[in-house]
Structures are given as C-alpha cells and as structure tokens.
Design a protein around this motif. Structure first.
Motif, mmCIF file in Angstrom:
data_model
loop_
_atom_site.group_PDB
_atom_site.id
_atom_site.type_symbol
_atom_site.label_atom_id
_atom_site.label_comp_id
_atom_site.label_asym_id
_atom_site.label_seq_id
_atom_site.Cartn_x
_atom_site.Cartn_y
_atom_site.Cartn_z
ATOM 1 N N SER A 1 0.821 -1.205 0.000
ATOM 2 C CA SER A 1 0.000 0.000 0.000
ATOM 3 C C SER A 1 0.857 1.258 0.000
ATOM 4 N N MET A 2 0.244 2.360 -0.404
ATOM 5 C CA MET A 2 0.896 3.663 -0.396
ATOM 6 C C MET A 2 0.503 4.408 0.877
ATOM 7 N N THR A 3 1.487 4.976 1.544
ATOM 8 C CA THR A 3 1.199 5.663 2.812
ATOM 9 C C THR A 3 0.621 7.054 2.596
ATOM 10 N N ASP A 4 0.800 7.617 1.405
ATOM 11 C CA ASP A 4 0.339 8.980 1.148
ATOM 12 C C ASP A 4 -0.611 9.044 -0.044
ATOM 13 N N PHE A 5 -1.366 7.980 -0.246
ATOM 14 C CA PHE A 5 -2.272 7.925 -1.397
ATOM 15 C C PHE A 5 -3.346 9.001 -1.272
ATOM 16 N N ALA A 6 -3.562 9.758 -2.364
ATOM 17 C CA ALA A 6 -4.520 10.861 -2.358
ATOM 18 C C ALA A 6 -5.319 10.858 -3.653
ATOM 19 N N ALA A 7 -6.402 11.627 -3.651
ATOM 20 C CA ALA A 7 -7.246 11.723 -4.842
ATOM 21 C C ALA A 7 -6.460 12.278 -6.020
ATOM 22 N N ASP A 8 -6.782 11.774 -7.209
ATOM 23 C CA ASP A 8 -6.172 12.207 -8.467
ATOM 24 C C ASP A 8 -4.670 11.952 -8.512
ATOM 25 N N GLN A 9 -4.216 11.016 -7.708
ATOM 26 C CA GLN A 9 -2.804 10.623 -7.702
ATOM 27 C C GLN A 9 -2.689 9.228 -8.307
ATOM 28 N N GLN A 10 -1.605 8.983 -9.029
ATOM 29 C CA GLN A 10 -1.385 7.659 -9.587
ATOM 30 C C GLN A 10 -1.126 6.658 -8.464
ATOM 31 N N PHE A 11 -1.931 5.618 -8.400
ATOM 32 C CA PHE A 11 -1.645 4.542 -7.453
ATOM 33 C C PHE A 11 -0.614 3.611 -8.061
ATOM 34 N N LYS A 12 0.371 3.254 -7.256
ATOM 35 C CA LYS A 12 1.333 2.226 -7.667
ATOM 36 C C LYS A 12 1.743 1.447 -6.431
ATOM 37 N N ALA A 13 1.431 0.157 -6.433
ATOM 38 C CA ALA A 13 1.763 -0.687 -5.287
ATOM 39 C C ALA A 13 3.269 -0.686 -5.070
ATOM 40 N N THR A 14 3.680 -0.683 -3.826
ATOM 41 C CA THR A 14 5.108 -0.629 -3.503
ATOM 42 C C THR A 14 5.806 -1.965 -3.709
ATOM 43 N N GLU A 15 5.043 -2.996 -3.999
ATOM 44 C CA GLU A 15 5.595 -4.288 -4.377
ATOM 45 C C GLU A 15 4.589 -4.962 -5.311
#
Length: 555
Positions: free
Chosen positions: A48-62
């Motif tokens: 998971s991303m610790t700073d995931f926010a709206a309109d941000q690209q999600f990219k799993a850390t693994e």
C-alpha cells in the motif's frame, strides 16, 4: 472538455455539480467505521501507499496479484493478449487474475461462487441492491467501513453532489456492501427516437408530452395509413419504463419491487394498482386500438437486437420507437441500406411528460463492485482498496479504460479533445471504422470496466453530437423523480418478500399487456386489483413499510 471524434457513428447500444458540503463528508467519515478504529485492517498494508490521495497515480510498492470476477460477453470473450491488463500492471504494479463467467448466467454463477466462498477477491459489475442477499451471511465486506481508504471516491461523491444517493445504499444494519459507479450527469439511456423529418412533414412539432405525441401519431397515420407509427421493440418494457414517471408511477424495466412511495401518506403503495398506472395502461391501450402503436413490438421477444424494428423503420412502417443512442445509428444504417439516397432526420428526444409533469427517472448510479469476505484477510488488503479506488474513480484511470494509451491509441489536445489514432477503431461505437486494430475486441479497452464511473466530458467523448444535445435537453427541461426512501429488508424478510413479489409481478406483467392489447377489457381493472389483493398484496406492503419504518428508527 472531451468531444468530437473522427468518423463518429455508433453501433447498437448494449446491456446505466455542486458540492454537498461538510455533511456528506461527515457521513462518509462516519461510515468508515472500524477501518481506522481498531487498526486490524490497517495491519494488512503490504504494497500500500502511505500517502495515497485523490487524483494521484496509485502504484503498489511491491508487485501484487489480485483476483477478479470477469464477465464474458457473447461477442467479446476475454483474451490473454489484451493490452488493458498489461497497461494496468505497468501503471499500478498490480496483475489482475480473472475468473471468467459467461454473460448468459452471470448473476447465477456469481451468487453460487459468493455463497460457496469461492468468489475472487474483487466482484465487479454489481448494481445497487444486488449486495442485499449476501449481507446476513457475511460473504461480502461492508464497503462503507473502508471508504476512508478511498480518496477518489470521496472526492467525486462530494463534487458531483451524490451524498444523499450514497446514503440510500445502506442496508438494514446501516452499512452498504457495494460501492457504485458514479455518474457526473445522469439521463435516461432509453427514450424515444423519432423521424423528425416526417413529424415536420405532417406539421407536428417534437412532442413534449404524451398527448402531443398522440396528436402527432394521428397526423402521421393519416399521411401513412399502412403504418403503425409508434413501436417499442423491447416487449413493451422500455416504453413503459420511461413513460411511467410522467404518469406518476413505475413500470416496465423500472418496475423494480413494484412499490411506489406515497409522500402524502408517508408509506409505500403498490404501483400497479394506482390511478397513475391505470392511466398509463389506458393511454397505450388507446394507441393500440387506434392503430397508432404496433402491437407486435410489445410481444416480440428481444435479445437486445432491434433488427426487426429497424426493418420496419426502413420500410416506413414505423416513425417513432424506443431506443438508446446506438439505436439511432442502427435505424440510420437500415434506412440507408433500403435507400442510399434517402434523406431523413432521426432524433432521440427527451421522454415526454404527462399528468405527473415533465418527470424522468431518478438520478442513477451505474455498476460498481463488492469485495469477498476473504479479501479482508489478505496481507495486501489496504493496497487492494487503494487500487480499486484509483481504477474506478480516478480520471486518469477512467480515460485509460475507455480510450487506451495516450500517445499511442489516442491523443488529447490542450482543450481536452480526444482524437483516436487512425490505426485504431472503436467498433462498438463505429468510431474510426477504418482502423486496423479495435480498442475493445483486440486490446480490451472500453469493456464493462470503462462504463462504471464517468464525468460528463468522458461520456461525451464517445457519444454523438446528437446524444449530447439529447443530454442537454433532458437536463434543461426534465426533472428527475426523487428517489424513494430506503426500506432495506433483513434476511428473513428478503425471503418472504421474494415469495410474495414474484407472483404479484407475474400477474402485473400478464395483465398489463392484456389490457394494452385489448385482450382483457379495461372494465375489469377492479377485478385485476382484487386478484392482486388475493395474492397477499397487503402482506407484501406491510413487509416493505415495516422495513422502512425500522430503518428510520435505527438510522
């Protein structure tokens, strides 16, 4: 704004703001419940991303592998070669592992998988209310507990003024178990398509009401006596659906559980026994009796194809009919095939108004997703929810799901106008038909995932200018009916209601058609109502009204 594509036309459609302010945000936060409260779910944060926010690209850390239930349309089976899965993996570090089920019995197969505990983690293509049968068993997760992990969902619920509608998703325990696709604007998909040139020819204006339509049909019948100028083509279910709201009732595809909220009485009544329903039936019976409505179009079994109806339109036997945006193009193709030099004007019009006013269906959600109960125990649960929030609600993801890869399959200028690359087509909408590679069939874009959440601009990007005009007309001149208050049934009540509702609806469907076609005289309306009462109609209404009252008391 996304508009205007090269070679724009369409193939038949297949088988649906102001901020709401702090109150909706408080509601969303309150519904997030245990997700942040006991910390149990937040331990499952692998990838998971610790700073995931709206309109941000999600990219799993693994790298993550997530299982998903995938429905195969008859003419669109999933392919290992589809680029959509590679593009999702490239952007998010998530590999989707589909479990395939056929469209023909998708609902039944989905239920069996969920009930047996064999469903994939992600269960898409779920419409509002379809989560109810799985609540008491705990087979799916209460998604309202986890919306604090979904910043895109929260943002667009607020911006598109959908907070009250989200509130109506709640089940008897006050939680909702699916999250829907969000639509910035919502208009009826099916309405009426008219040969405007023929209406103009006989001096009839575009009808704003059902009475005006009748007057126009009389004039067309006089000019074309061999025609039955109006038709449905969907066993009557489409026309009754969009007509019912103007008569202050529900019908056809929109009949639902058959109940209708009586604001004055503060309770649910049964739609098919109301004065409005009777008025609607009498209206369509009159059209059939006078040769203005094609009776075959109310009885011919439809598989989603309108070939028979298109033939009647092409042969000038029908001049107005039910349909969606794609049906306009189907009619156009048929008319051109019959006469390449033909000149005509086909227009999809706003559903006519009636005694209840210029009213259309309530603003709607589209299909969304559920999560299986087992997903909660996954070590990457938080990443899964973040990924789905990006996939279903992020504008970048939505554009990718519809159009593919910017700079390769399409371009977008500074004004947001999308143009498909000449090497690619989107045959489902007859866009750029000379392209060698189809975005949908060959690459997997523009499948059901692309439908779920849409801004107005994205909706306009693949629809014709005529449909955009239709949207503008509906939004400017029609009022969506208010949604009914929630009346969620508990598990025992669901079973009881199903046993009562099914025979009631069968009686309604059979007799509605008989009354309209003249196979049963309208003088027997009271006898028909008595038949429904004899099927324990009151017991059914008591169940629904009891659930509504309980929900109010609890929530």
């Amino acid at each position: 704004m996304i508009r205007d594509l090269t070679s724009r036309s369409r193939r038949p459609w297949r088988a649906a703001a102001a901020a709401v302010g702090a109150s909706s945000l408080l509601f969303l936060a309150a519904c997030s419940g245990d997700a942040a409260g006991d910390g149990a779910e937040l331990e499952n944060t692998e990838g998971s991303m610790t700073d995931f926010a709206a309109d941000q690209q999600f990219k799993a850390t693994e790298p993550l592998d997530l299982s998903i239930l995938w429905t195969d349309w008859p003419d669109l089976p999933i392919k290992d070669s589809w680029r959509i899965f590679d593009e999702i993996a490239k952007r998010t570090n998530v590999t989707l592992e589909p479990t395939n089920i056929p469209f023909s019995d998708a609902t039944e197969k989905r239920s069996l998988l969920i009930s047996a505990g064999d469903a994939p983690e992600i269960i898409p293509l779920v419409y509002t209310g379809e989560d109810a049968p799985f609540v008491s068993s705990g087979a799916v997760l209460p998604m309202s507990d986890y919306v604090d992990l979904m910043p895109n969902f929260q943002k667009y619920v607020e911006e598109w003024d959908l907070g009250d509608m989200i509130d109506n998703l709640r089940q008897d325990d006050g939680k909702y178990y699916m999250v829907p696709g969000l639509q910035e604007v919502s208009v009826p998909v099916f309405s009426m398509i008219i040969r405007k040139d023929v209406f103009d020819e006989v001096g009839a204006k575009t009808p704003e009401t059902w009475d005006e339509l009748r007057d126009a049909l009389v004039k067309i019948k006089a000019k074309h006596p061999e025609s039955s100028p109006l038709a449905d083509g969907f066993e009557g279910q489409s026309m009754l659906n969009y007509a019912a709201h103007a008569f202050g009732t529900v019908g056809g595809w929109g009949f639902g559980n058959g109940t209708f909220w009586d604001e004055d009485a503060g309770e649910f009544t049964y739609a098919a026994t109301s004065d409005g329903y009777k008025e609607m039936v009498e209206y369509f019976h009159g059209l059939v009796e006078d040769g203005l409505l094609d009776p075959e179009s109310l009885t011919t079994t439809s598989d989603g194809s309108t070939d028979e109806l298109s033939e009647k339109v092409a042969n000038s036997a029908v001049f107005a009919a039910s349909g969606a945006a794609g049906t306009v193009e189907e009619f156009r193709t048929a008319l051109k095939a019959a006469d390449p030099d033909a000149e005509f004007e086909l227009v999809q019009i706003a559903p006519p108004g009636g005694s209840a006013g210029q009213v259309v269906e309530p603003r709607n959600f589209w299909h969304g997703f559920m999560l299986s109960a087992e997903a909660k125990d996954s070590p990457h649960f938080v990443a899964m929810v973040q990924f789905l929030d990006w996939l279903y609600y992020s504008p970048d993801a939505r554009e990718m799901l519809r159009w593919g890869i910017e700079g390769e399959t399409y371009t977008k200028d500074a004004d947001g106008i999308i143009t498909i690359d000449p090497d690619y087509s989107l045959d489902a909408f007859n866009i750029n038909p000379d392209g060698k590679t189809d975005l949908q069939k060959d690459l997997g874009f523009s499948t059901f995932l692309a439908e779920a959440t849409e801004s107005r601009a994205l909706k306009e990007s693949y629809n014709s200018d005529q449909f955009v005009e239709y949207m503008d007309t509906v939004l400017a001149t029609r009022t969506p009916r208010d949604p009914f208050p929630p009346a969620p049934l508990d598990d025992t009540e669901l079973e009881q209601a199903s046993l009562l509702a099914t025979p009631l609806k069968d009686t309604v469907d059979t007799n509605t058609l008989k009354f309209i076609l003249g196979d049963r005289p309208l003088s027997e309306w009271d006898a028909y109502v008595t038949e429904l009462e004899g099927q324990n109609l009151q017991g059914y209404l008591d169940l629904v009204n009891g659930a509504q009252q309980r929900f109010v008391e609890k929530n």
